[in-house]
Design an enzyme around this catalytic site. Structure first.
Site, PDB file in Angstrom:
ATOM      1  N   CYS A 247       0.989  -1.113  -0.029  1.00  0.00           N
ATOM      2  CA  CYS A 247      -0.356  -0.265  -0.139  1.00  0.00           C
ATOM      3  C   CYS A 247       1.074   1.065  -0.255  1.00  0.00           C
ATOM      4  O   CYS A 247       1.194   1.499  -0.653  1.00  0.00           O
ATOM      5  CB  CYS A 247      -1.219  -0.080   1.028  1.00  0.00           C
ATOM      6  SG  CYS A 247      -2.668   0.717   0.918  1.00  0.00           S
TER       7      CYS A 247
ATOM      8  N   HIS B 212      -2.902  -5.451   0.181  1.00  0.00           N
ATOM      9  CA  HIS B 212      -2.703  -5.909   1.816  1.00  0.00           C
ATOM     10  C   HIS B 212      -3.096  -6.874   2.183  1.00  0.00           C
ATOM     11  O   HIS B 212      -4.136  -8.019   2.727  1.00  0.00           O
ATOM     12  CB  HIS B 212      -4.068  -4.957   2.801  1.00  0.00           C
ATOM     13  CG  HIS B 212      -3.641  -3.510   3.393  1.00  0.00           C
ATOM     14  ND1 HIS B 212      -2.456  -2.964   4.101  1.00  0.00           N
ATOM     15  CD2 HIS B 212      -4.117  -2.081   2.180  1.00  0.00           C
ATOM     16  CE1 HIS B 212      -2.727  -1.650   3.831  1.00  0.00           C
ATOM     17  NE2 HIS B 212      -3.180  -1.299   2.734  1.00  0.00           N
TER      18      HIS B 212
ATOM     19  N   GLU C 171      -1.651  -8.651   4.576  1.00  0.00           N
ATOM     20  CA  GLU C 171      -1.617  -8.832   5.953  1.00  0.00           C
ATOM     21  C   GLU C 171      -2.929  -8.557   6.485  1.00  0.00           C
ATOM     22  O   GLU C 171      -3.122  -9.059   7.982  1.00  0.00           O
ATOM     23  CB  GLU C 171      -0.572  -8.126   6.582  1.00  0.00           C
ATOM     24  CG  GLU C 171      -1.273  -6.387   7.281  1.00  0.00           C
ATOM     25  CD  GLU C 171      -0.955  -5.656   5.782  1.00  0.00           C
ATOM     26  OE1 GLU C 171      -1.478  -4.546   5.679  1.00  0.00           O
ATOM     27  OE2 GLU C 171      -0.705  -6.028   4.798  1.00  0.00           O
TER      28      GLU C 171
END
Length: 248
Positions: free
Chosen positions: A103, A193, A195
């Site tokens: 990002c 993302h 994660e």
């Protein structure tokens, strides 16, 4: 895979370029916690440098792997800590240090290497979206055998508008044409993302409900569409494990 693993002791460095708002951080922890959970690593097995608070990065080292996180700042703000990190990225590329940007980290890598970042003409991209590989992306070592489409969580207002010289796009979404970018043999970034969990993504949507509605988006539909994004997470894990063995 074309990436040979380095020493079993190769450390993992998390370059933290921001921290979540309290309403997100309190239930889910800080960004390094999210990455450690995604990578199935203990918090004490990684080194974290909070550059957004002025902490100094170690010299770039090809025997280390660095993840550059997301942020709630904007690359175009040109904060001194961000520009210093951009210079560190350039230096890290010189020694072919393994880098994975996410990002803000994705955008900062492009900015550092000569690309252009700005607000996306279509506004923010939020929620769970489909990532599509370009036809020849399967030839990339990181994406060998990868599904041609997979879901991923996103939340961003700025995007890579122009790629740096020599960078190659590997995947896109309907909203953003630069979802996975390769900058060199050891350097990759994602706009999405890897994660995130559905719960973290939901917290980000809920925090921006008024803004999303103001842009003509449907936050409730976004929440209903959330799902697990195992392939997105596995991509981050594959990159890290390509260069350093998983801890015992």
């Amino acid at each position: 895979m074309a990436f040979p693993p380095l020493s079993p002791l190769s450390p993992l460095l998390i370059v933290q370029v921001g921290t979540p708002p309290d309403v997100i951080r309190h239930p889910f922890g800080d960004l390094p916690d999210w990455y450690c959970r995604a990578l199935k690593r203990s918090r004490d097995s990684v080194t974290v440098v909070r550059v957004f608070e002025g902490e100094a990065l170690p010299p770039p080292d090809a025997s280390r792997v660095a993840i550059i996180t997301g942020s709630w700042s904007m690359v175009t703000d040109l904060h001194p800590w961000s520009e210093a990190t951009a210079q560190w990225i350039r230096d890290a590329m010189e020694v072919q240090m393994p880098l994975f940007g996410v990002c803000y980290g994705h955008q900062l890598m492009a900015h550092a290497l000569g690309g252009r970042v700005d607000y996306h003409a279509l506004g923010r991209e939020v929620g769970c979206r489909t990532i599509r590989l370009l036809p020849d992306a399967g030839n990339d070592a990181l994406l060998e055998g990868w599904p041609s489409t997979f879901p991923a969580h996103l939340t961003h207002e700025q995007s890579i508008i122009e790629l740096p010289p020599g960078a190659r796009v590997l995947a896109y979404s309907d909203h953003d044409e630069h979802q996975i970018v390769r900058y060199g043999p050891n350097a990759v970034s994602t706009q999405f993302h890897p994660e995130f969990t559905p719960e973290i993504s939901a917290a980000c949507i809920n925090r921006s409900v008024d803004a999303l509605r103001g842009e003509g988006k449907d936050p409730e539909a976004m929440l209903r569409a959330l799902e697990e994004t195992h392939e997105a997470t596995r991509l981050l894990r594959r990159f890290v494990d390509s260069f350093c063995y998983a801890p015992s």
